[in-house]
Scaffold this motif. Structure first.
Motif, PDB file in Angstrom:
ATOM      1  N   PRO A 170      -6.439  -2.928   2.407  1.00 50.85           N
ATOM      2  CA  PRO A 170      -7.479  -3.423   1.697  1.00 50.85           C
ATOM      3  C   PRO A 170      -7.737  -4.943   1.389  1.00 50.85           C
ATOM      4  N   ASP A 181      -1.882   4.900  -3.538  1.00 49.81           N
ATOM      5  CA  ASP A 181      -3.007   4.130  -3.136  1.00 49.81           C
ATOM      6  C   ASP A 181      -3.784   5.041  -1.943  1.00 49.81           C
ATOM      7  N   LEU A 182      -2.933   5.786  -1.352  1.00 45.02           N
ATOM      8  CA  LEU A 182      -3.707   6.806  -0.344  1.00 45.02           C
ATOM      9  C   LEU A 182      -2.550   8.135  -0.224  1.00 45.02           C
ATOM     10  N   VAL A 185      -5.971   7.892   9.866  1.00 44.22           N
ATOM     11  CA  VAL A 185      -6.477   6.920   8.910  1.00 44.22           C
ATOM     12  C   VAL A 185      -7.055   5.550   9.326  1.00 44.22           C
ATOM     13  N   THR A 204       0.791  -1.273   0.016  1.00 41.40           N
ATOM     14  CA  THR A 204      -0.023  -0.137   0.116  1.00 41.40           C
ATOM     15  C   THR A 204       0.801   1.236  -0.087  1.00 41.40           C
ATOM     16  N   SER A 223      -8.530  -0.071   7.513  1.00 36.98           N
ATOM     17  CA  SER A 223      -8.966  -0.503   6.225  1.00 36.98           C
ATOM     18  C   SER A 223      -8.491  -0.020   4.878  1.00 36.98           C
ATOM     19  N   ARG A 224      -7.994   1.146   5.090  1.00 33.37           N
ATOM     20  CA  ARG A 224      -7.694   1.841   3.818  1.00 33.37           C
ATOM     21  C   ARG A 224      -6.061   1.653   3.579  1.00 33.37           C
TER      22      ARG A 224
END
Length: 227
Positions: free
Chosen positions: A222, A203-204, A215, A180, A218-219
């Protein structure tokens, strides 16, 4: 079943540490100690050396500057400024809190580029070294060393936090869904229009490193099934 193992990889410059501010302070100091013309010459040498080596080498640039100006009496003062710089004062707000918080997700590790002397000193003197229990990797080109990273810190899933989209994209291309990517919009590289146009989004994306304290997990995981 045991939960998946996770390793959280933190970049340093402009991710945890405000390197732009350090550069500005050094520029101001050079301007005062050696004058504007020699200050510009130092940064010319610095950029030349970075192009050759692939990473920033502040002390190496100073050594090369010394070869060009062997009688500059201010050289030792500049060296003292670099070695004794108060790096802990340049941590981004809540940066160490974020590193400690990430310890709830998995093992925290520094993944940085840089030279073999000044970069480790920055990491130590800023307090980052102790925050990650001395788990530090410093490479010339870290995106080319992922096999070594995996051998040293094997995990089912990785989280990479870095201010450079170029790095995040390169790692994503190699690790795919196993990583991630998190992009803090801090510093000049994170706000470079050309980089923002050239590379895909992470991704973020977050505004600052402190945002990671809020945050939802789950973010970040995933596809990892993380607890």
């Amino acid at each position: 079943m045991a939960p998946p193992t996770v390793v959280v990889l933190f970049d340093v410059d402009n991710t945890l540490l405000d390197n732009d501010r350090i550069t500005a302070d050094l520029t101001q100091y050079l301007d005062r100690e050696v004058g504007p013309a020699h200050e510009r010459e130092y940064w010319r040498i610095f950029d030349e050396l970075r192009e050759e080596l692939g990473y920033a080498d502040y002390l190496g640039a100073l050594q090369r500057y010394r070869l060009a100006y062997p009688h500059d009496s201010h050289l030792l003062a500049v060296s003292h400024f670099l070695v004794n710089y108060p790096f802990a004062d340049r941590l981004f707000p809540r940066a160490l809190d974020v590193v400690r918080h990430a310890g709830q997700w998995g093992r925290t590790v520094i993944l940085s580029d840089g030279d073999a002397v000044f970069q480790p000193r920055k990491i130590e003197q800023s307090g980052i070294l102790s925050a990650v229990q001395e788990q530090v990797l410093v490479y010339v080109h870290k995106e080319q060393e992922l096999e070594d990273v995996e051998q040293r810190y094997p995990a089912d899933h990785y989280v990479l936090i870095d201010d450079k989209l170029r790095i995040l994209s390169a790692v994503k291309a190699q690790w795919g869904a196993r990583v991630t990517t998190v992009f803090p919009r801090q510093g000049r590289y994170a706000n470079d229009p050309e980089a923002l146009r050239t590379f895909p989004s992470a991704d973020l994306t977050i505004d600052c490193i402190g945002d990671l304290l809020r945050v939802d997990q789950s973010r970040l995981f995933p596809a990892a099934g993380h607890r």
